[in-house]
Design a protein around this motif. Structure first.
Motif, PDB file in Angstrom:
ATOM      1  N   THR A 109      48.638  96.915 -10.522  1.00 47.21           N
ATOM      2  CA  THR A 109      48.843  95.342 -10.822  1.00 47.21           C
ATOM      3  C   THR A 109      49.878  95.068  -9.707  1.00 47.21           C
ATOM      4  O   THR A 109      50.435  95.879  -8.863  1.00 47.21           O
ATOM      5  CB  THR A 109      49.709  95.206 -12.216  1.00 47.21           C
ATOM      6  OG1 THR A 109      50.886  95.812 -12.287  1.00 47.21           O
ATOM      7  CG2 THR A 109      48.684  95.626 -13.259  1.00 47.21           C
ATOM      8  N   LEU A 110      49.945  93.922  -9.497  1.00 48.99           N
ATOM      9  CA  LEU A 110      50.982  93.249  -8.479  1.00 48.99           C
ATOM     10  C   LEU A 110      52.373  93.704  -8.719  1.00 48.99           C
ATOM     11  O   LEU A 110      53.019  93.999  -7.643  1.00 48.99           O
ATOM     12  CB  LEU A 110      50.922  91.785  -8.531  1.00 48.99           C
ATOM     13  CG  LEU A 110      51.542  90.927  -7.295  1.00 48.99           C
ATOM     14  CD1 LEU A 110      50.915  91.458  -6.061  1.00 48.99           C
ATOM     15  CD2 LEU A 110      51.616  89.502  -7.507  1.00 48.99           C
ATOM     16  N   ARG A 111      52.585  93.911  -9.781  1.00 50.57           N
ATOM     17  CA  ARG A 111      54.119  94.383 -10.259  1.00 50.57           C
ATOM     18  C   ARG A 111      54.265  95.889  -9.709  1.00 50.57           C
ATOM     19  O   ARG A 111      55.276  95.978  -9.195  1.00 50.57           O
ATOM     20  CB  ARG A 111      54.361  94.135 -11.702  1.00 50.57           C
ATOM     21  CG  ARG A 111      55.824  94.413 -11.997  1.00 50.57           C
ATOM     22  CD  ARG A 111      55.839  93.834 -13.457  1.00 50.57           C
ATOM     23  NE  ARG A 111      57.530  93.978 -13.845  1.00 50.57           N
ATOM     24  CZ  ARG A 111      57.617  93.613 -14.869  1.00 50.57           C
ATOM     25  NH1 ARG A 111      56.894  93.144 -16.010  1.00 50.57           N
ATOM     26  NH2 ARG A 111      59.130  93.703 -15.216  1.00 50.57           N
ATOM     27  N   SER A 112      53.189  96.705 -10.055  1.00 54.15           N
ATOM     28  CA  SER A 112      53.634  98.187  -9.670  1.00 54.15           C
ATOM     29  C   SER A 112      53.284  98.351  -8.224  1.00 54.15           C
ATOM     30  O   SER A 112      54.093  99.153  -7.897  1.00 54.15           O
ATOM     31  CB  SER A 112      52.332  98.898 -10.399  1.00 54.15           C
ATOM     32  OG  SER A 112      51.155  98.451 -10.226  1.00 54.15           O
ATOM     33  N   VAL A 113      52.539  97.554  -7.596  1.00 60.56           N
ATOM     34  CA  VAL A 113      52.464  97.786  -6.159  1.00 60.56           C
ATOM     35  C   VAL A 113      53.807  97.225  -5.373  1.00 60.56           C
ATOM     36  O   VAL A 113      54.309  97.802  -4.641  1.00 60.56           O
ATOM     37  CB  VAL A 113      51.321  96.944  -5.486  1.00 60.56           C
ATOM     38  CG1 VAL A 113      51.413  96.657  -3.978  1.00 60.56           C
ATOM     39  CG2 VAL A 113      49.821  97.248  -6.145  1.00 60.56           C
TER      40      VAL A 113
END
Length: 120
Positions: free
Chosen positions: A3-7
Motif C-alpha cells: 500500500t502507499l503507506r507501507s511503501v
C-alpha cells in the motif's frame, strides 16, 4: 500487499538508515584524516629539527676552510686546491666528464628553399 503507506514507510526507513550510515562513516573518516594530519605534522617537525638543528655526519667530517680574496691573490697559505675550478666557466668546460667532439644534429650546409612553383 503494497500500500502507499507501507511503501512510504520502507522509503523512510531506507533514507534514515542511509543517513545514519553516512553520519557515522563521515565521522570516522574525519577522525582518520585528523590523525594522519597530526602524524604528518609531527614527522615534518622531527625532520626539520634534524635538518636545521643537527648537522649531518657528512658535513661534520668536512674541514671548514675559508678563502679570503687577499690571501688567495697574495699567494697565502689559504689557497684553494689546484683542482678546484668552481666559478670559472672556462676551466669548468675543460673539466667536462664526457666531452663531445661532435656537433650533434647540425647540418653541414645551411638549408635553402627551392625556387619555383610549389604546386606544379
Amino acid at each position: 500487499m503494497n500500500t502507499l503507506r507501507s511503501v512510504g514507510y520502507g522509503w523512510g526507513v531506507l533514507i534514515l538508515a542511509g543517513g545514519g550510515a553516512y553520519y557515522f562513516a563521515k565521522k570516522s573518516i574525519n577522525a582518520d584524516r585528523a590523525e594522519r594530519a597530526a602524524a604528518e605534522r609531527e614527522r615534518r617537525a622531527r625532520w626539520e629539527d634534524v635538518e636545521y638543528n643537527n648537522p649531518s655526519p657528512a658535513r661534520m667530517n668536512q674541514p671548514a676552510t675559508q678563502y679570503s680574496p687577499s690571501s688567495v691573490s697574495q699567494g697565502g697559505k689559504n689557497k684553494p686546491p689546484s683542482g678546484d675550478v668552481t666559478g670559472d666557466p672556462a676551466k669548468e668546460a675543460s673539466q667536462d666528464p664526457a666531452p663531445s667532439g661532435e656537433k650533434g644534429y647540425q647540418a653541414t650546409e645551411p638549408w635553402r628553399s627551392k625556387k619555383g612553383d610549389r604546386f606544379s
